[in-house]
Design a protein around this motif. Structure first.
Motif, mmCIF file in Angstrom:
data_model
loop_
_atom_site.group_PDB
_atom_site.id
_atom_site.type_symbol
_atom_site.label_atom_id
_atom_site.label_comp_id
_atom_site.label_asym_id
_atom_site.label_seq_id
_atom_site.Cartn_x
_atom_site.Cartn_y
_atom_site.Cartn_z
ATOM 1 N N CYS A 65 0.853 -1.213 0.000
ATOM 2 C CA CYS A 65 0.000 0.000 0.000
ATOM 3 C C CYS A 65 0.881 1.253 0.000
ATOM 4 N N LEU A 66 1.914 1.250 0.849
ATOM 5 C CA LEU A 66 2.787 2.431 0.930
ATOM 6 C C LEU A 66 3.531 2.653 -0.383
ATOM 7 N N GLU A 67 4.031 1.543 -0.947
ATOM 8 C CA GLU A 67 4.808 1.667 -2.182
ATOM 9 C C GLU A 67 3.920 2.117 -3.345
ATOM 10 N N THR A 68 2.642 1.710 -3.314
ATOM 11 C CA THR A 68 1.708 2.149 -4.365
ATOM 12 C C THR A 68 1.549 3.670 -4.297
ATOM 13 N N LEU A 69 1.442 4.198 -3.075
ATOM 14 C CA LEU A 69 1.287 5.653 -2.922
ATOM 15 C C LEU A 69 2.551 6.397 -3.365
ATOM 16 N N ARG A 70 3.718 5.760 -3.146
ATOM 17 C CA ARG A 70 4.988 6.423 -3.472
ATOM 18 C C ARG A 70 5.354 6.328 -4.948
ATOM 19 N N TRP A 71 5.167 5.126 -5.502
ATOM 20 C CA TRP A 71 5.709 4.800 -6.837
ATOM 21 C C TRP A 71 5.194 5.787 -7.887
ATOM 22 N N ASN A 72 3.883 5.975 -7.938
ATOM 23 C CA ASN A 72 3.349 7.020 -8.813
ATOM 24 C C ASN A 72 2.307 7.809 -8.017
ATOM 25 N N PRO A 73 2.754 8.848 -7.293
ATOM 26 C CA PRO A 73 1.793 9.577 -6.458
ATOM 27 C C PRO A 73 0.605 10.070 -7.276
ATOM 28 N N VAL A 74 -0.572 9.912 -6.691
ATOM 29 C CA VAL A 74 -1.828 10.277 -7.379
ATOM 30 C C VAL A 74 -1.780 11.725 -7.878
ATOM 31 N N ALA A 75 -1.336 12.627 -7.021
ATOM 32 C CA ALA A 75 -1.229 14.038 -7.408
ATOM 33 C C ALA A 75 0.252 14.396 -7.374
ATOM 34 N N PRO A 76 0.949 14.246 -8.518
ATOM 35 C CA PRO A 76 2.421 14.375 -8.501
ATOM 36 C C PRO A 76 2.900 15.746 -8.039
ATOM 37 N N LEU A 77 2.064 16.763 -8.228
ATOM 38 C CA LEU A 77 2.447 18.102 -7.744
ATOM 39 C C LEU A 77 1.471 18.572 -6.670
ATOM 40 N N GLY A 78 0.841 17.637 -6.003
ATOM 41 C CA GLY A 78 -0.098 17.957 -4.930
ATOM 42 C C GLY A 78 -1.202 18.879 -5.414
ATOM 43 N N LEU A 79 -1.748 19.634 -4.490
ATOM 44 C CA LEU A 79 -2.737 20.667 -4.817
ATOM 45 C C LEU A 79 -2.092 21.953 -4.301
ATOM 46 N N PRO A 80 -1.856 22.923 -5.204
ATOM 47 C CA PRO A 80 -1.054 24.080 -4.776
ATOM 48 C C PRO A 80 -1.651 24.820 -3.579
ATOM 49 N N HIS A 81 -0.770 25.259 -2.688
ATOM 50 C CA HIS A 81 -1.147 26.140 -1.585
ATOM 51 C C HIS A 81 -0.796 27.567 -2.027
ATOM 52 N N MET A 82 -1.133 28.550 -1.186
ATOM 53 C CA MET A 82 -0.755 29.931 -1.504
ATOM 54 C C MET A 82 -0.246 30.629 -0.247
ATOM 55 N N ALA A 83 0.807 31.424 -0.402
ATOM 56 C CA ALA A 83 1.340 32.178 0.746
ATOM 57 C C ALA A 83 0.449 33.387 1.005
ATOM 58 N N THR A 84 0.026 33.552 2.258
ATOM 59 C CA THR A 84 -0.870 34.673 2.587
ATOM 60 C C THR A 84 -0.078 35.981 2.729
ATOM 61 N N GLN A 85 1.081 35.906 3.394
ATOM 62 C CA GLN A 85 1.901 37.108 3.653
ATOM 63 C C GLN A 85 3.277 36.935 3.024
#
Ligand code: HEM
Length: 514
Positions: free
Chosen positions: A357-377
């Motif tokens: 299960c862990l290796e499946t999440l690592r090998w090809n991450p579902v969201a390779p660049l995650g979901l972008p965050h934004m800096a508030t300040q």
């Protein structure tokens, strides 16, 4: 209270020092450089360097070239990529109050009606309220209440695989959708062409179109542009958005109407919606939470279904490519479960399945660049300036393919997560990264993780997964190729899925007859 002259003097000195401090900080910020990155052109910045379709290899190459953090600028917008577990911890975790915001997307949020989705809400009170309600039901200590549904849906998947193994991706879509809809709304979706799923998929398809980089100029223009009327020449985006908005709201509201009807008739199955609405009826939660409950429920399918399909498809691809992993997993399952299906109670006795299960999440991450965050300040990191409004991306693919942390990163090797190997301090848990970062980390991760476990373990008890064969029975060569985009899937591949034995067939049939 009277102030003495000496107090006034002290106060004046304090004010002067404060102003001076702020001025020095401001000057210093003005002179701080941006993090390193590819050279930008005037006005368009790095627009021409941006890879087509978000191709992660370019971001991986830049991560290797520039290290912890790199910076690009596109049409005046700042973007920072964090390429190591350390930099994501430093900013997303330790400075989470500044790095938990999201960029505002006019087309999707304001015009297409997705402003109810807390996945895209700005960081603030409204987001916190939604997140708190969602976490209340999906926290680690509560997700075992979903086990019976997850086991039941998994048995249904096995029957489907037995009858039409060639439609594996369709079956994975069904198990992901039917599990979420049952947990959230108590709805048993129809085996085919389910109304709720069709509407949800239409809404998500429209969102994917609008989210494609540069798809709608309104996202790059001043906010007033969104005010122009639909009939105005060039306002085609407004007409499209108005049509899509209806679907966005249908997706959220139709299943809620079902639950409310069922509750009023006393026929509801216990689920996320009914439990929270009951808490409102008993005044444990305020009436004002009803809207928040609807919104939070509506997001679960949108955020969870496709991600589950992606990770489960990666598991099937890995089994085609790494038969020795499959053999070792089946040996473990035969030893622990014998002639029965695994349950969640077996989990602690199945370390190799856990490692898969862990290796499946690592090998090809579902969201390779995650979901972008934004800096508030405005912020400073390692001597670099990160201005307010910067899009901050966790470069998950690069982090989970760092050869110093995960040797031979392209290889699917669950062994790296077995106790003896992880004790060495290498191979940290890839769930940090694969499920995102900081306060925005995926709130569905505990439930998703459980689904992965029970599906992977049950499929391997019942089936052998191997390469597809051509007309003369010769195995077709398969390679690991993955699509780009916000959610990455394996490119179509050939496979063969067969029951392991006549006992396995009997087991599937008996389990579903019960
Ligand atoms: C293998 C399956 C899954 C993976 C890999 C995954 C991954 C992610 C990632 C990378 C994010 C972005 C986090 C960030 O901004 O840093 C996210 C957000 C989110 N996920 Fe998941 N997810 C999965 C399944 C699910 C499921 C099943 C649900 C719901 C039942 C869910 C609900 C959400 C929600 C609501 C958010 C938005 C959180 C926020 O903005 O506060 N996810 N997920």
């Amino acid at each position: 209270m009277l102030l003495y002259q000496s107090d006034l003097r002290l106060l004046a000195i304090a004010v002067v020092l404060l102003v001076l401090g702020l001025y020095i900080r401001h000057r210093r910020r003005c002179t701080l450089p941006f993090p390193p990155g590819p050279k930008a052109l005037p006005i368009i910045g790095n627009l021409r360097d941006l890879p087509q379709d978000n191709d992660i290899q370019t971001y991986y190459r830049w991560a290797k070239q520039y290290g912890d953090i790199f910076y690009i600028e596109v049409l005046g917008r700042h973007m920072v990529f964090l390429n190591t577990a350390k930099s994501t911890q430093d900013l997303f975790e330790k400075r989470s109050s500044n790095y938990s915001d999201r960029n505002h997307l006019h087309m999707i949020n304001d015009l297409m009606g997705w402003d109810w989705s807390f996945g895209m809400m700005p960081f603030g009170e409204r987001w916190k309220q939604h997140r708190k309600l969602f976490d209340r039901q999906f926290r680690a200590s509560n997700v075992s209440t979903f086990w019976p549904i997850q086991e039941d849906r998994t048995r249904d998947l096995l029957v489907r695989l037995l009858h039409s193994p060639e439609n594996v991706i369709e079956h994975l879509r069904h198990v992901a959708a039917s599990t979420i809809m049952k947990i959230i709304y108590g709805i048993d979706v129809s085996p085919q062409d389910d109304h709720y799923i069709t509407v949800a998929e239409q809404a998500l398809a429209a969102m994917a179109k609008a989210a494609a980089p540069g798809a709608f100029l309104v996202d790059f223009l001043p906010i007033q542009v969104k005010m122009i009327p639909e009939w105005f020449p060039g306002a085609d985006f407004k007409r499209k958005a108005a049509k899509w908005k209806e679907t966005t709201y249908r997706m959220r509201d139709a299943p809620v109407e079902h639950v409310m009807r069922a509750m009023s008739q006393g026929k509801v199955s216990p689920c996320f919606m009914s439990e929270l609405l009951t808490s409102v009826q008993t005044k444990e939660l305020p009436e004002s939470d009803v809207e928040t409950i609807k919104n939070s429920a509506g997001l679960a399918y949108a955020a969870g279904a496709e991600s589950m399909v992606s990770s489960l498809s990666c598991f099937f691809l890995a089994m085609v490519l790494y038969p020795e992993v499959q053999r070792r997993a089946q040996e473990e399952l035969d030893r622990v479960c014998g002639e029965r299906f695994p349950t969640f109670a077996d989990r602690a006795s199945l370390p190799y399945i856990e490692a898969i299960c862990l290796e499946t999440l690592r090998w090809n991450p579902v969201a390779p660049l995650g979901l972008p965050h934004m800096a508030t300040q405005d912020d400073e990191y390692n001597g670099y300036l990160i201005p307010a409004g910067t899009t901050v991306v966790g470069n998950t693919w690069a982090i989970l393919h760092d050869p110093d942390t995960y040797p031979e990163p392209m290889k699917f090797s669950p062994e790296r997560f077995l106790q003896s190997n992880s004790d060495s301090g290498l191979n940290p848990d890839p769930a940090i990264g694969a499920f995102g970062y900081g306060r925005r980390i995926c709130p569905g991760r505990f439930m998703a993780n459980n689904s992965l476990f029970i599906i992977i373990a049950s499929v391997l008890v019942a089936f052998d997964i191997g390469p597809g064969v051509d007309g003369s029975g010769i195995p077709t060569p398969t390679t690991a190729v993955f699509t780009n985009g916000m959610i990455s899937h394996p490119a179509p591949f050939k496979f063969a899925i067969k029951p392991r034995s006549s006992e396995a067939i009997a087991l599937i049939t008996q389990a579903t007859d019960q």
